[in-house]
Design a protein around this motif. Structure first.
Motif, PDB file in Angstrom:
ATOM      1  N   CYS A 146     -23.581 -50.114   1.429  1.00 50.19           N
ATOM      2  CA  CYS A 146     -24.997 -50.186   0.941  1.00 50.19           C
ATOM      3  C   CYS A 146     -24.920 -49.720  -0.138  1.00 50.19           C
ATOM      4  CB  CYS A 146     -25.607 -49.081   2.025  1.00 50.19           C
ATOM      5  SG  CYS A 146     -25.950 -49.769   3.482  1.00 50.19           S
ATOM      6  N   PHE A 147     -24.185 -48.474  -0.527  1.00 52.70           N
ATOM      7  CA  PHE A 147     -24.285 -48.123  -2.152  1.00 52.70           C
ATOM      8  C   PHE A 147     -23.696 -49.160  -3.131  1.00 52.70           C
ATOM      9  CE2 PHE A 147     -21.958 -45.852  -5.513  1.00 52.70           C
ATOM     10  CZ  PHE A 147     -23.136 -45.103  -6.155  1.00 52.70           C
ATOM     11  N   LEU A 148     -22.694 -49.880  -2.790  1.00 47.00           N
ATOM     12  CA  LEU A 148     -22.125 -50.823  -3.546  1.00 47.00           C
ATOM     13  C   LEU A 148     -22.898 -52.111  -3.461  1.00 47.00           C
ATOM     14  CD1 LEU A 148     -18.378 -50.239  -2.592  1.00 47.00           C
ATOM     15  CD2 LEU A 148     -19.628 -49.542  -4.744  1.00 47.00           C
ATOM     16  N   LYS A 149     -24.263 -52.168  -2.757  1.00 46.01           N
ATOM     17  CA  LYS A 149     -24.936 -53.329  -2.647  1.00 46.01           C
ATOM     18  C   LYS A 149     -24.032 -54.635  -2.133  1.00 46.01           C
ATOM     19  CE  LYS A 149     -28.105 -51.718  -6.054  1.00 46.01           C
ATOM     20  NZ  LYS A 149     -28.931 -51.916  -7.133  1.00 46.01           N
ATOM     21  N   ARG A 170     -13.872 -38.141   3.119  1.00 43.94           N
ATOM     22  CA  ARG A 170     -15.047 -39.130   2.838  1.00 43.94           C
ATOM     23  C   ARG A 170     -16.346 -38.756   2.864  1.00 43.94           C
ATOM     24  NH1 ARG A 170     -14.453 -43.070   0.555  1.00 43.94           N
ATOM     25  NH2 ARG A 170     -15.471 -44.543   1.758  1.00 43.94           N
ATOM     26  N   LEU A 171     -16.503 -37.816   3.551  1.00 49.76           N
ATOM     27  CA  LEU A 171     -18.072 -37.126   3.306  1.00 49.76           C
ATOM     28  C   LEU A 171     -18.230 -36.662   2.183  1.00 49.76           C
ATOM     29  CD1 LEU A 171     -18.655 -35.142   6.873  1.00 49.76           C
ATOM     30  CD2 LEU A 171     -19.945 -37.185   6.034  1.00 49.76           C
ATOM     31  N   SER A 172     -17.246 -35.782   1.589  1.00 47.29           N
ATOM     32  CA  SER A 172     -17.495 -35.252   0.190  1.00 47.29           C
ATOM     33  C   SER A 172     -17.619 -36.292  -0.652  1.00 47.29           C
ATOM     34  CB  SER A 172     -16.337 -34.300  -0.072  1.00 47.29           C
ATOM     35  OG  SER A 172     -15.338 -34.768  -0.386  1.00 47.29           O
ATOM     36  N   GLU A 173     -16.855 -37.352  -0.659  1.00 49.32           N
ATOM     37  CA  GLU A 173     -16.697 -38.415  -1.610  1.00 49.32           C
ATOM     38  C   GLU A 173     -18.235 -39.319  -1.579  1.00 49.32           C
ATOM     39  OE1 GLU A 173     -11.878 -39.440  -1.321  1.00 49.32           O
ATOM     40  OE2 GLU A 173     -13.438 -40.981  -0.495  1.00 49.32           O
ATOM     41  N   LEU A 174     -18.726 -39.393  -0.497  1.00 51.70           N
ATOM     42  CA  LEU A 174     -19.810 -40.152  -0.447  1.00 51.70           C
ATOM     43  C   LEU A 174     -21.305 -39.511  -0.747  1.00 51.70           C
ATOM     44  CD1 LEU A 174     -18.727 -42.718   2.157  1.00 51.70           C
ATOM     45  CD2 LEU A 174     -18.884 -43.177  -0.366  1.00 51.70           C
ATOM     46  N   LYS A 175     -21.350 -38.058  -0.404  1.00 52.08           N
ATOM     47  CA  LYS A 175     -22.351 -37.449   0.102  1.00 52.08           C
ATOM     48  C   LYS A 175     -23.448 -37.264  -1.261  1.00 52.08           C
ATOM     49  CE  LYS A 175     -21.448 -32.801  -1.363  1.00 52.08           C
ATOM     50  NZ  LYS A 175     -21.283 -31.530  -1.295  1.00 52.08           N
ATOM     51  N   ASP A 176     -22.856 -37.409  -2.437  1.00 47.95           N
ATOM     52  CA  ASP A 176     -23.842 -37.497  -3.582  1.00 47.95           C
ATOM     53  C   ASP A 176     -24.327 -38.883  -3.782  1.00 47.95           C
ATOM     54  OD1 ASP A 176     -23.563 -34.759  -4.027  1.00 47.95           O
ATOM     55  OD2 ASP A 176     -22.014 -35.147  -5.401  1.00 47.95           O
ATOM     56  N   LYS A 177     -23.694 -39.916  -3.262  1.00 41.43           N
ATOM     57  CA  LYS A 177     -24.000 -41.263  -3.651  1.00 41.43           C
ATOM     58  C   LYS A 177     -25.082 -42.026  -2.517  1.00 41.43           C
ATOM     59  CE  LYS A 177     -19.536 -42.853  -5.308  1.00 41.43           C
ATOM     60  NZ  LYS A 177     -18.348 -43.425  -5.068  1.00 41.43           N
ATOM     61  N   VAL A 178     -25.316 -41.237  -1.350  1.00 44.84           N
ATOM     62  CA  VAL A 178     -26.245 -41.741  -0.361  1.00 44.84           C
ATOM     63  C   VAL A 178     -27.640 -41.762  -0.948  1.00 44.84           C
ATOM     64  CG1 VAL A 178     -27.166 -41.091   1.893  1.00 44.84           C
ATOM     65  CG2 VAL A 178     -24.800 -40.914   1.678  1.00 44.84           C
ATOM     66  N   ASP A 179     -28.146 -40.623  -1.822  1.00 42.78           N
ATOM     67  CA  ASP A 179     -29.521 -40.555  -2.321  1.00 42.78           C
ATOM     68  C   ASP A 179     -29.844 -41.736  -3.347  1.00 42.78           C
ATOM     69  OD1 ASP A 179     -30.311 -38.740  -0.543  1.00 42.78           O
ATOM     70  OD2 ASP A 179     -30.001 -37.130  -1.854  1.00 42.78           O
ATOM     71  N   LYS A 180     -28.657 -41.940  -3.900  1.00 45.63           N
ATOM     72  CA  LYS A 180     -28.761 -43.221  -4.992  1.00 45.63           C
ATOM     73  C   LYS A 180     -28.817 -44.604  -4.719  1.00 45.63           C
ATOM     74  CE  LYS A 180     -26.593 -39.993  -8.050  1.00 45.63           C
ATOM     75  NZ  LYS A 180     -25.153 -39.252  -8.709  1.00 45.63           N
ATOM     76  N   ALA A 181     -28.441 -44.598  -3.304  1.00 44.55           N
ATOM     77  CA  ALA A 181     -28.509 -46.259  -2.705  1.00 44.55           C
ATOM     78  C   ALA A 181     -29.712 -46.780  -2.616  1.00 44.55           C
ATOM     79  CB  ALA A 181     -27.611 -45.956  -1.529  1.00 44.55           C
ATOM     80  N   ASP A 182     -29.629 -47.966  -2.596  1.00 45.09           N
ATOM     81  CA  ASP A 182     -31.053 -48.849  -2.633  1.00 45.09           C
ATOM     82  C   ASP A 182     -31.348 -48.746  -1.223  1.00 45.09           C
ATOM     83  OD1 ASP A 182     -32.686 -50.814  -2.210  1.00 45.09           O
ATOM     84  OD2 ASP A 182     -31.851 -52.146  -3.639  1.00 45.09           O
ATOM     85  N   ARG A 183     -32.775 -48.462  -0.841  1.00 49.64           N
ATOM     86  CA  ARG A 183     -33.060 -48.421   0.600  1.00 49.64           C
ATOM     87  C   ARG A 183     -33.021 -49.779   1.209  1.00 49.64           C
ATOM     88  NH1 ARG A 183     -38.926 -47.387   1.740  1.00 49.64           N
ATOM     89  NH2 ARG A 183     -39.914 -49.084   0.510  1.00 49.64           N
ATOM     90  N   ASP A 184     -33.104 -50.557   0.428  1.00 49.88           N
ATOM     91  CA  ASP A 184     -33.175 -52.111   1.268  1.00 49.88           C
ATOM     92  C   ASP A 184     -31.829 -52.789   1.379  1.00 49.88           C
ATOM     93  OD1 ASP A 184     -35.919 -51.996   0.968  1.00 49.88           O
ATOM     94  OD2 ASP A 184     -36.017 -52.895  -0.810  1.00 49.88           O
ATOM     95  N   GLN A 185     -31.008 -51.977   0.873  1.00 53.01           N
ATOM     96  CA  GLN A 185     -29.335 -52.586   1.187  1.00 53.01           C
ATOM     97  C   GLN A 185     -29.011 -51.926   2.520  1.00 53.01           C
ATOM     98  OE1 GLN A 185     -26.893 -54.362  -0.283  1.00 53.01           O
ATOM     99  NE2 GLN A 185     -28.368 -55.162  -1.727  1.00 53.01           N
ATOM    100  N   MET A 186     -28.802 -53.013   3.259  1.00 53.90           N
ATOM    101  CA  MET A 186     -28.339 -52.467   4.713  1.00 53.90           C
ATOM    102  C   MET A 186     -27.216 -53.394   5.428  1.00 53.90           C
ATOM    103  SD  MET A 186     -32.465 -52.274   6.478  1.00 53.90           S
ATOM    104  CE  MET A 186     -33.297 -50.923   5.738  1.00 53.90           C
TER     105      MET A 186
END
Length: 166
Positions: free
Chosen positions: A52-55, A110-126
């Motif tokens: 989702c983050f990587l679109k 993996r949690l620590s690597e991705l935790k800061d990216k979650v809020d930046k992900a496009d909410r329409d990418q699913m």
């Protein structure tokens, strides 16, 4: 989520290898199989978060069904037992305590690597969840938390059954 993972780590330290792999009853998962399921599923879910983050997911502007939003809001799966989808169930196996510990370490990393990216992900990418349908990164993150906590209750049932309690 980290608190629930801590419960898994504590249990891992407290039980012997024999108890860890012992099934409480015919056809029921052992601690080992539960650990195998939860951490392999959670790692797969983190891949969905990353997609989702990587679109590289599906763009969905329709929103999420209210039933799924209710699960995510209340933080609980509906009552009853659920059979894991075949693709997920086929990954479940009896693992050693060391393998379980390694899965936990990998999951935490993996949690620590991705935790800061979650809020930046496009909410329409699913990415499609096997039961809940299309979820965005935040929804997948919340699902991981719910799923992890859900299985702590399963571990408590296993413990009671192994002790001969109801």
């Amino acid at each position: 989520m980290i608190e629930a993972v801590g419960q898994y780590e504590t249990l891992l330290q407290e039980v012997s290898e024999e108890v860890f792999t012992q099934s409480p009853a015919e056809g029921q998962w052992s601690y080992s199989e539960t650990f195998s399921h939860i951490f392999q599923s959670n790692l797969a879910s983190l891949i969905a978060v990353e997609k989702c983050f990587l679109k590289t997911g599906i763009i969905n502007k329709k929103g999420t069904p209210w039933q799924v939003l209710a699960i995510l809001f209340f933080g609980r799966l509906p009552p009853g037992k659920f059979k894991a989808p075949e693709r997920i169930a086929s990954m479940v196996k009896i693992i050693s305590k060391e393998e379980a510990s390694n899965l936990i370490v990998k999951f935490r990393k993996r949690l620590s690597e991705l935790k800061d990216k979650v809020d930046k992900a496009d909410r329409d990418q699913m990415i499609k969840h096997p039961r809940l349908g299309l979820l965005n990164a935040k929804q997948w993150w919340r699902f991981i938390e719910i799923h992890t906590k859900h299985h702590t209750r399963q571990l408590e049932r296993i413990s009671r059954q192994l002790k001969g309690e109801r």
